[in-house]
Motif scaffolding. Structure first.
Motif, PDB file in Angstrom:
ATOM      1  N   ARG A  17       0.831  -1.208   0.000  1.00 44.63           N
ATOM      2  CA  ARG A  17       0.000   0.000   0.000  1.00 44.63           C
ATOM      3  C   ARG A  17       0.862   1.253   0.000  1.00 44.63           C
ATOM      4  O   ARG A  17       0.532   2.251  -0.644  1.00 44.63           O
ATOM      5  N   SER A  18       1.971   1.225   0.735  1.00 46.13           N
ATOM      6  CA  SER A  18       2.838   2.409   0.763  1.00 46.13           C
ATOM      7  C   SER A  18       3.428   2.683  -0.614  1.00 46.13           C
ATOM      8  O   SER A  18       3.591   3.841  -1.014  1.00 46.13           O
ATOM      9  N   TRP A  20       2.039   1.953  -3.565  1.00 43.24           N
ATOM     10  CA  TRP A  20       0.997   2.532  -4.419  1.00 43.24           C
ATOM     11  C   TRP A  20       0.757   4.001  -4.061  1.00 43.24           C
ATOM     12  O   TRP A  20       0.591   4.857  -4.937  1.00 43.24           O
ATOM     13  N   LEU A  21       0.717   4.283  -2.746  1.00 40.77           N
ATOM     14  CA  LEU A  21       0.483   5.644  -2.299  1.00 40.77           C
ATOM     15  C   LEU A  21       1.588   6.576  -2.774  1.00 40.77           C
ATOM     16  O   LEU A  21       1.325   7.673  -3.294  1.00 40.77           O
ATOM     17  N   THR A  25       1.166   9.763  -5.546  1.00 40.82           N
ATOM     18  CA  THR A  25       1.471  11.135  -5.130  1.00 40.82           C
ATOM     19  C   THR A  25       2.718  11.673  -5.826  1.00 40.82           C
ATOM     20  O   THR A  25       2.780  12.854  -6.176  1.00 40.82           O
ATOM     21  N   ARG A  85      -8.282  12.432  -1.067  1.00 40.51           N
ATOM     22  CA  ARG A  85      -8.145  11.703  -2.332  1.00 40.51           C
ATOM     23  C   ARG A  85      -9.124  12.236  -3.376  1.00 40.51           C
ATOM     24  O   ARG A  85      -8.775  12.386  -4.548  1.00 40.51           O
ATOM     25  N   SER A 129      -1.297  15.719  -2.371  1.00 38.13           N
ATOM     26  CA  SER A 129      -0.240  14.728  -2.454  1.00 38.13           C
ATOM     27  C   SER A 129       0.529  14.623  -1.141  1.00 38.13           C
ATOM     28  O   SER A 129       0.846  13.527  -0.675  1.00 38.13           O
ATOM     29  N   LEU A 132      -1.983  13.531   1.948  1.00 35.98           N
ATOM     30  CA  LEU A 132      -2.255  12.094   1.920  1.00 35.98           C
ATOM     31  C   LEU A 132      -1.117  11.312   2.574  1.00 35.98           C
ATOM     32  O   LEU A 132      -1.343  10.346   3.297  1.00 35.98           O
ATOM     33  N   SER A 136      -1.616   9.354   6.107  1.00 34.47           N
ATOM     34  CA  SER A 136      -1.700   7.914   5.907  1.00 34.47           C
ATOM     35  C   SER A 136      -0.559   7.133   6.545  1.00 34.47           C
ATOM     36  O   SER A 136      -0.760   6.000   7.002  1.00 34.47           O
ATOM     37  N   ALA A 191      -4.452   5.951  -8.237  1.00 34.15           N
ATOM     38  CA  ALA A 191      -5.000   6.560  -7.023  1.00 34.15           C
ATOM     39  C   ALA A 191      -6.456   6.181  -6.805  1.00 34.15           C
ATOM     40  O   ALA A 191      -6.898   6.000  -5.665  1.00 34.15           O
ATOM     41  N   GLN A 194      -6.113   2.433  -5.386  1.00 30.58           N
ATOM     42  CA  GLN A 194      -5.152   1.984  -4.383  1.00 30.58           C
ATOM     43  C   GLN A 194      -4.904   2.944  -3.223  1.00 30.58           C
ATOM     44  O   GLN A 194      -4.354   2.535  -2.207  1.00 30.58           O
ATOM     45  N   VAL A 195      -5.243   4.220  -3.368  1.00 28.49           N
ATOM     46  CA  VAL A 195      -4.909   5.198  -2.335  1.00 28.49           C
ATOM     47  C   VAL A 195      -6.077   5.344  -1.365  1.00 28.49           C
ATOM     48  O   VAL A 195      -7.211   5.551  -1.791  1.00 28.49           O
TER      49      VAL A 195
END
Length: 471
Positions: A17-18, A20-21, A25, A85, A129, A132, A136, A191, A194-195
């Protein structure tokens, strides 16, 4: 009344997940940064193709920055209240559509108008960006995550002149803008799936529409006055714009102090670290905006580089930013941001002073490369700790606003530098294309930029504590 959604579990660095984030961004911010810097190296080609004056070229840069600076506070506030988001995705789509309009512009006026629309999109995506990431990631991972964002998003900004030069020489300056469209599609795809969404808790309140209008009017009117002052400083429209801008600025400050739902909560500036980091941001980004503009024009106008070579001349600093920004972010978490935020701008100032000596016949290896490397080293040392300090100094529910404030300060600083420096060193009209005239103003402008970097380091040393990033 809108209430905050239950927060998603904190994201750990190194997880799927990190990644994708960070990808979403970084791509979005990088798209905005790349576009901003690539346009600089394309200015001579735009001027020749569209028969644009120096003022029109200035507005091609400042029209974008103006809209971004004026509206990024509103973008951050919208994200905090209605979903970071959601507003981020809206900004990415808007930016892509405006980029397409830039790419097909047929006159300087059309291009400037489209650049303003681009700035609106950037104002929606840019604070999202960073907010988030801040909202997160686990607190222990935020410094390094922001460092990674700074490194990879910064690459886009640094590679912009080279890529812009390649696109100009191989095809057209229009490709600089059209490239954003496929990048934006990729960001939307990643995004959207996945975000995680995040927003501030508590009631949303009402929007500070009057504050947004006053802020935009202040920046727009003052910028217009600064740009057109080089043609005739006592012309009626110049004086009227200057007065209107100053009055709007005073009105903005008074309104924000009195309204119950301010666009820019005055209490943020009661936090010493927040104020210090933003003062440093203003000085550093004013120096960066001015030195970047003058260097790429000096390389082409006076040293005879083509667009590709002018962009490539700045590439070595990319390696330093890539390698050192994550380390600088992690180091600032461990030892505090004060030292890197002081040393970094001083290194950048040294590099800028070195580059001030570049003139016709200056060899690249001895006259350009050392200064470029010093600038890259200084910015790599500065940006991640500075950004982390701004976000850490604000309450969690105001991370979008804090990011918006810092982006406003940075873009306003660049805007004012681009608007003011050419006039201050005596450049008007088509002087950017006259080597003997531009070359005379270049070292003066670069020296002023170096002094601004020094002021940024001094502000950091005086106002930023070493423990501000401790969770």
């Amino acid at each position: 009344m809108t209430t905050g959604s239950p927060p998603a579990p904190p994201v750990a660095l190194g997880t799927a997940r990190s990644r994708w984030l960070l990808l979403a961004t970084v791509l979005a911010s990088g798209m905005a940064f790349l576009d901003a810097t690539a346009v600089n190296v394309a200015l001579p080609a735009i001027g020749a193709d569209l028969d644009a004056s120096l003022a029109a070229l200035q507005w091609t840069v400042t029209g974008y920055t103006l809209a971004l600076a004026a509206l990024v506070l509103l973008g951050g506030s919208l994200g905090d209240r209605h979903g970071r988001r959601r507003v981020f995705l809206l900004g990415v789509g808007w930016f892509a559509a405006a980029s397409l309009v830039c790419g097909i512009a047929a006159t300087p006026g059309q291009l400037v108008a489209a650049r303003v629309l681009q700035g609106v999109g950037a104002a929606l995506l840019t604070p999202g960006s960073l907010s988030l990431i801040q909202a997160s990631f686990r607190p222990a991972d935020r410094g390094r995550a922001i460092g990674l964002w700074s490194a990879f998003a910064g690459i886009a900004g640094l590679v912009g002149p080279f890529l812009g030069g390649v696109l100009v020489d191989a095809g057209s300056w229009r490709l600089v803008f059209l490239l954003n469209v496929p990048l934006a599609v990729l960001v939307l795809a990643v995004a959207g799936r996945q975000v995680p969404e995040s927003r501030a808790g508590g009631p949303a309140g009402r929007f500070d529409v009057l504050g947004a209008v006053l802020g935009a009017l202040a920046l727009g009117a003052v910028t217009y006055a600064l740009i057109t002052a080089g043609e005739d400083p006592v012309r009626a429209d110049v004086l009227a714009a200057a007065v209107a801008g100053l009055l709007a600025g005073v009105g903005f400050v008074l309104h924000e102090r009195r309204t119950s739902h301010p666009l820019l909560p005055p209490g943020l500036f009661a936090r010493r670290a927040f104020t210090g980091a933003n003062l440093a941001t203003f000085a550093v980004y004013a120096g960066l905006g001015g030195s970047s503009l003058f260097l790429v024009l000096q390389l082409q106008t006076v040293l005879g580089y083509d667009a590709t070579a002018a962009g490539a001349a700045l590439l070595p600093s990319i390696a330093l930013v890539t390698l050192l920004s994550p380390t600088a972010g992690a180091l600032a978490t461990r030892v505090g941001p004060r030292l890197p935020m002081t040393v970094g701008p001083l290194l950048t100032a040294a590099g800028t002073l070195y580059l001030a000596g570049a003139d016709a016949g200056t060899p690249y290896l001895a006259g350009i490369l050392p200064g470029s490397l010093l600038q890259g080293l200084g910015m790599a040392t500065t940006v991640a700790p500075l950004t982390a300090t701004v976000l850490a100094a604000a309450p969690d529910e105001l991370t979008g606003v804090a990011s918006g404030v810092n982006n406003t300060v940075a873009r306003a600083a660049q805007l004012l530098a681009v608007a003011t420096l050419p006039v201050a060193v005596g450049l008007t009209g088509a002087d950017y294309a006259r080597p003997e005239v531009f070359g005379a103003g270049y070292p003066v402008a670069m020296t002023v930029c170096a002094a601004l970097f020094v002021l940024g380091g001094a502000a950091s040393w005086a106002l930023v504590r070493g423990d501000v990033l401790r969770a």
